[in-house]
Every structure is written in C-alpha cells, then in structure tokens.
Design an enzyme around this catalytic site. Sequence first.
Site, PDB file in Angstrom:
ATOM      1  N   LYS A 155      -8.993  43.957  -1.778  1.00  0.00           N
ATOM      2  CA  LYS A 155      -8.259  44.493  -1.978  1.00  0.00           C
ATOM      3  C   LYS A 155      -7.256  43.551  -1.331  1.00  0.00           C
ATOM      4  O   LYS A 155      -7.182  43.351  -0.124  1.00  0.00           O
ATOM      5  CB  LYS A 155      -8.370  45.581  -1.346  1.00  0.00           C
ATOM      6  CG  LYS A 155      -6.372  46.520  -2.273  1.00  0.00           C
ATOM      7  CD  LYS A 155      -5.732  47.375  -1.299  1.00  0.00           C
ATOM      8  CE  LYS A 155      -4.876  47.366   0.195  1.00  0.00           C
ATOM      9  NZ  LYS A 155      -4.140  46.762  -0.054  1.00  0.00           N
ATOM     10  N   GLY A 208      -6.330  43.757   9.900  1.00  0.00           N
ATOM     11  CA  GLY A 208      -4.714  43.811   9.717  1.00  0.00           C
ATOM     12  C   GLY A 208      -4.665  44.481  10.682  1.00  0.00           C
ATOM     13  O   GLY A 208      -5.788  44.091  11.759  1.00  0.00           O
ATOM     14  N   THR A 210      -3.963  47.002  14.269  1.00  0.00           N
ATOM     15  CA  THR A 210      -5.138  47.949  15.436  1.00  0.00           C
ATOM     16  C   THR A 210      -4.211  49.490  14.609  1.00  0.00           C
ATOM     17  O   THR A 210      -5.147  50.707  14.243  1.00  0.00           O
ATOM     18  CB  THR A 210      -4.158  47.692  16.802  1.00  0.00           C
ATOM     19  OG1 THR A 210      -4.626  46.396  17.294  1.00  0.00           O
ATOM     20  CG2 THR A 210      -5.657  48.814  17.315  1.00  0.00           C
ATOM     21  N   VAL A 212      -3.895  50.619  11.193  1.00  0.00           N
ATOM     22  CA  VAL A 212      -4.174  50.810  10.061  1.00  0.00           C
ATOM     23  C   VAL A 212      -5.388  50.761  10.631  1.00  0.00           C
ATOM     24  O   VAL A 212      -6.061  52.028  10.181  1.00  0.00           O
ATOM     25  CB  VAL A 212      -3.394  50.622   8.687  1.00  0.00           C
ATOM     26  CG1 VAL A 212      -4.981  50.234   8.351  1.00  0.00           C
ATOM     27  CG2 VAL A 212      -1.975  50.733   8.567  1.00  0.00           C
ATOM     28  N   GLY A 213      -6.091  49.386  11.321  1.00  0.00           N
ATOM     29  CA  GLY A 213      -7.193  50.175  11.683  1.00  0.00           C
ATOM     30  C   GLY A 213      -8.548  50.754  11.909  1.00  0.00           C
ATOM     31  O   GLY A 213      -9.155  51.445  12.033  1.00  0.00           O
ATOM     32  N   CYS A 264      -2.987  35.969  13.725  1.00  0.00           N
ATOM     33  CA  CYS A 264      -4.177  37.219  15.127  1.00  0.00           C
ATOM     34  C   CYS A 264      -4.577  36.585  16.568  1.00  0.00           C
ATOM     35  O   CYS A 264      -4.329  37.008  17.272  1.00  0.00           O
ATOM     36  CB  CYS A 264      -4.791  37.994  14.312  1.00  0.00           C
ATOM     37  SG  CYS A 264      -6.284  36.605  13.999  1.00  0.00           S
ATOM     38  N   GLU A 356       2.153  42.916  20.570  1.00  0.00           N
ATOM     39  CA  GLU A 356       1.871  41.795  19.286  1.00  0.00           C
ATOM     40  C   GLU A 356       3.443  41.752  18.349  1.00  0.00           C
ATOM     41  O   GLU A 356       3.863  42.496  17.327  1.00  0.00           O
ATOM     42  CB  GLU A 356       1.530  41.623  18.306  1.00  0.00           C
ATOM     43  CG  GLU A 356       0.670  41.033  17.020  1.00  0.00           C
ATOM     44  CD  GLU A 356      -0.129  41.466  16.217  1.00  0.00           C
ATOM     45  OE1 GLU A 356      -0.617  42.480  15.619  1.00  0.00           O
ATOM     46  OE2 GLU A 356      -1.045  40.046  15.832  1.00  0.00           O
TER      47      GLU A 356
HETATM   48  P1  NAD Z   1      -1.431  46.283   7.343  1.00  0.00           P
HETATM   49  O1  NAD Z   1      -2.606  47.091   8.506  1.00  0.00           O
HETATM   50  O2  NAD Z   1      -0.404  47.171   7.449  1.00  0.00           O
HETATM   51  O3  NAD Z   1      -2.427  45.381   6.189  1.00  0.00           O
HETATM   52  C1  NAD Z   1      -3.668  45.090   6.292  1.00  0.00           C
HETATM   53  C2  NAD Z   1      -4.375  45.671   5.298  1.00  0.00           C
HETATM   54  O4  NAD Z   1      -4.638  47.092   4.631  1.00  0.00           O
HETATM   55  C3  NAD Z   1      -3.387  45.475   4.310  1.00  0.00           C
HETATM   56  O5  NAD Z   1      -4.230  44.990   2.647  1.00  0.00           O
HETATM   57  C4  NAD Z   1      -2.332  46.684   3.451  1.00  0.00           C
HETATM   58  O6  NAD Z   1      -2.180  47.285   1.794  1.00  0.00           O
HETATM   59  C5  NAD Z   1      -3.653  47.987   4.194  1.00  0.00           C
HETATM   60  N1  NAD Z   1      -4.007  49.047   4.157  1.00  0.00           N
HETATM   61  C6  NAD Z   1      -2.297  49.343   4.581  1.00  0.00           C
HETATM   62  N2  NAD Z   1      -2.593  51.024   4.893  1.00  0.00           N
HETATM   63  C7  NAD Z   1      -3.761  51.607   4.685  1.00  0.00           C
HETATM   64  C8  NAD Z   1      -5.027  52.236   5.176  1.00  0.00           C
HETATM   65  N3  NAD Z   1      -4.070  53.435   5.013  1.00  0.00           N
HETATM   66  N4  NAD Z   1      -6.074  52.357   4.303  1.00  0.00           N
HETATM   67  C9  NAD Z   1      -6.311  51.463   3.649  1.00  0.00           C
HETATM   68  N5  NAD Z   1      -5.571  50.259   3.996  1.00  0.00           N
HETATM   69  C10 NAD Z   1      -4.775  50.497   4.059  1.00  0.00           C
HETATM   70  O7  NAD Z   1      -1.483  45.228   8.455  1.00  0.00           O
HETATM   71  P2  NAD Z   1      -0.293  43.464   8.079  1.00  0.00           P
HETATM   72  O8  NAD Z   1       0.888  43.654   8.606  1.00  0.00           O
HETATM   73  O9  NAD Z   1      -1.113  43.427   6.987  1.00  0.00           O
HETATM   74  O10 NAD Z   1      -1.586  42.193   8.714  1.00  0.00           O
HETATM   75  C11 NAD Z   1      -0.837  41.745  10.086  1.00  0.00           C
HETATM   76  C12 NAD Z   1      -1.725  42.383  10.964  1.00  0.00           C
HETATM   77  O11 NAD Z   1      -3.070  42.160  10.968  1.00  0.00           O
HETATM   78  C13 NAD Z   1      -1.521  41.891  12.666  1.00  0.00           C
HETATM   79  O12 NAD Z   1      -1.682  43.095  13.589  1.00  0.00           O
HETATM   80  C14 NAD Z   1      -2.703  40.749  12.473  1.00  0.00           C
HETATM   81  O13 NAD Z   1      -2.754  40.692  14.493  1.00  0.00           O
HETATM   82  C15 NAD Z   1      -3.011  41.200  12.281  1.00  0.00           C
HETATM   83  N6  NAD Z   1      -4.467  39.461  11.895  1.00  0.00           N
HETATM   84  C16 NAD Z   1      -5.806  40.177  12.420  1.00  0.00           C
HETATM   85  C17 NAD Z   1      -7.045  39.437  12.153  1.00  0.00           C
HETATM   86  C18 NAD Z   1      -8.301  39.289  12.621  1.00  0.00           C
HETATM   87  O14 NAD Z   1      -9.151  38.541  12.503  1.00  0.00           O
HETATM   88  N7  NAD Z   1      -8.269  40.269  13.514  1.00  0.00           N
HETATM   89  C19 NAD Z   1      -6.829  38.365  10.957  1.00  0.00           C
HETATM   90  C20 NAD Z   1      -5.152  38.353  10.447  1.00  0.00           C
HETATM   91  C21 NAD Z   1      -4.738  39.852  10.780  1.00  0.00           C
END
Ligand code: NAD
Length: 452
Positions: A155, A208, A210, A212-213, A264, A356
Amino acid sequence: MSQTHTVLDPATGRPVAEVHLATEAETDAAVEAAHDAFGAWRALAPGDRAALLRRFAAVVDAHVEELAELEVRNAGHTRANARWEAGNVRDCLNYYAGAPERLFGRQIPVAGGTDVTFHEPLGVVGIIVPWNFPMPIAAWGLAPALAAGNTVVLKPAELTPLTAIRLGELALEAGLPPRVLTVLPGRGAVVGERFVTHPLVRKVCFTGSTAVGKRVMAGCAEQVKRVTLELGGKSSNIVFADADLAAAAAAAPYAVFDNAGQDCCARSRILVERAAYEEFLGLLEPAVTGFRVLDPAEESSEMGPLISATQQARVQSYLDGASVAFAGTTPGGDGFWVPPTVVTVTDPGERIWREEVFGPVAAVLPFDDEAHAVELANDTEYGLSGSIYTTDLGRGLRVARAVEAGNLSVNSHASVRYWTPFGGYKSSGLGRELGPDAPMAFTEEKNVFIAH
Ligand code: NAD
C-alpha cells in the site's frame, strides 16, 4: 467518502492524476489472491525466482527516467534524487536477486540423528509505505520479501501512489506471475488496517510515523503477527571543535535539507562544541543561503517543495516564534514551499529541539564536552541515525558507539546503502531492513531432526 484521491504536484498545487482507493472488500480479494499465488512462487526453483527478480530489475532500469519524472511531479522530489531513488529500486532488486539460492540453513551436531534448519517463507507480506520516499521504501520491503519466497501486497501512501502503481505494472512486464506483487493504493485506515487484521497477511512491514507504527504493532499483537517498524527520527549531527569545520558546515545542509527535510534520517539537531560554535555558524550560513531551492524538475535543483499544504503549515508552525539564525530562499508560487532554515536553541526542552519537524529546519545547540554531546544526543525518544564530525578517530568511534541510534556516520552524513542494515533504536523502530540479512526477516527458521 470519495473512493478516489486527487494527486497534486507539490511544486504547483495543480492536479496530476486521479487514483482509485481500494475498499476493504478489494483488499480482502487482493490478499486472498496473493495467498493463492504463494504456493507456486515459493515452489519455484531458487534460480528461477532469482532470474525473475533480475528481469524485474532490468525492466526498472529501462524505466528509470520515466519513474523519476513521475516522482518529480507526484512528490516534488528533485530530478537528481528521483533518478537515484528509481536506481535504488533496481539495485535492491539486483542485490536480493542473489538471495534465493543463498537462504542457507545450518546443520547442527546432535546425538542419534541429523539436525538441519530451514528458512521458510511466511506467506503474504503486507508492506505499508509513507509519502516521503515512495520508491526506495517500497523496494526495501518487496525485494527481500519476494526473494525469500513470499508474495506481497503493497500500500503506497495516499499522497504518492504513482510510482508504486507503475512498479506493479513493470513487475508484470518483467514476467513476475500475477498476484505475486500487488499494489493497492488506498487509505491507511482501510487498506493499511486490513493488512494488520487480515489473518492471511503473515507479516506487516510498516514505515511511517511513530504514532501509527505503535497502533500497527498493537494490532499485529492480536495475531502475534510479525512486524517490522521503521518510524520517526530526531537525529543529531555532532560537530567537535577539532573537526574540519569547513567540510562539516558544507555537508550539514545536505544532512537535513535533502528531500526538503522530509527524511526520517534528517540530522535536524546540530550540536556544536562551544569552542567552535561561532566559527561553525559563520561557515554554515553561506552553505544554507546558497542551497539551490528550485523547481524540482530543474536538473540543478537541490531541494523542492514539501509534499502538501498540510505539511507546509505544520512545518511553519514550528518556525513561528523560533529564533531564526538564517534561512535560504524558495521560488514561491502556489507550491508548498518552505525555505531551508536554521534556528538557534538554548534550552533542549524546546519543542523544535524535541519533535520531528519533517521539514527543512535545523536547530543548533552548543555543547561543552564529549560526555555532554552524547547526553544531549541521547536525550530523545528516537534513535535512527546521526553524524559525528571529528579528526580524532578514537573519539569518532567512541561517540558512534555511545549514541543510541541504528545508523551512525563519522565525517559523513550517509545513512543508507542497500547492502548495509538500516533501522532504529527506541521509538524509531523495530527490526532492520536492507543489508545481507534482510531476507531472513521474511522467513521463519524451522528446525528438523532426523533420527538415524
Ligand atoms: P503515516 O504514519 O501517517 O503514514 C504512513 C503509512 O501508513 C501511509 O501509507 C498511511 O496511509 C498508512 N497508515 C495510516 N494510518 C494507518 C493505520 N491506522 N493502519 C495502517 N496503516 C496506516 O506517516 P507519513 O506521514 O506518511 O510519513 C512520515 C513519517 O514516516 C515520519 O514520521 C517519518 O519519520 C517516518 N519515516 C520513517 C522512515 C524510517 O525508515 N524509519 C522512513 C521514512 C519515513
């Protein structure tokens, strides 16, 4: 709610494409189809699976310019970065195409028989990708997962689906069997959540935020589902007074403003030894004001716009009231621009120092000595990357060992190579991607004892 998403060009704010968002029923159908495709894919002779991944890499290579152009328009990435990113997909596929014949087990001495281990694929792997690096992050998951014999549903982020959709088409063109790799644009709360809850998805590979993670991890716990998390960061660039200050100052903007700071690994906290503080800031200013923030389609552009109006407003909110030391420029217009900006901080409790920002903003703080630098660098919930600038190699290694983060560089700001491991300490993540062991994270280790 609308079942389509209008993709905007971040440099102009104008629509680029209309993309269908998958429903929960469509997600279920895709997962079931991926599960059906799994048996034949895992049974393929290792050399044949490797050959298909190499063909996929070759087809991507033939489309690097097309993919880069898509990313310039969809994500506002500079052309040079977008080209690198498409090349990184090719390189990951080639690298992990070496894995199918090398998924070695072990033979362990036991009494009364023979004991051997196997690395078995998991089944369907769900990969959830953010908008900041749509191509590389997709490849870091899908290439080792496919190499290990899994099938993949992927996705992309709502804002940046175009290159992922194209990669799905190129996989079929390369001869990957249908449903071995399925790209499913959709909402996080619909498609992403379903990857977490669907019992046929055996692992979720999430990159993504933290927030949502944590939710993904908690959801996966319900089924004891395997999960890899690559999350946020607030990394430090530690500059000692004995460093080559000119080189450190010249490199610092690239360590935080690349991809408009939406990285990130961005070294968004610059720690400078007090004795060198003024001199370093003097050297940093021309490097920042000279940073080429241009239309990302221009070959010489070093930084483009932010991804969206929302992100622009979010970053701006950190700058309101901040102590700005100096800033670069932007071309302006209707795109989502923020200039590269350096702020000075006196209190490590300040929000801009702790959170961040995910934009082109660096905060600078002086430190007293090595122990103080390590203490300040570790005073964060995150632990993804960091840099140390010093001419004392012993100190460089000592501080690299002391900073609680997964990816450190000494006299460099490079964090990512597809052949070295990548991932975070603390709230920056769980598990590692890339490097020689990545395919193992997409397998279960099985032990078999054969009685003599
Ligand atoms: P996000 O968490 O909003 O979204 C990331 C992904 O998760 C998207 O595809 C989104 O649609 C999906 N998502 C959203 N809600 C969800 C849910 N409830 N269940 C499952 N999936 C869901 O993050 P973002 O704003 O797209 O990305 C930015 C963030 O990502 C920053 O915090 C950045 O540091 C982090 N990031 C980390 C790395 C790494 O390797 N550590 C790399 C790139 C980005």
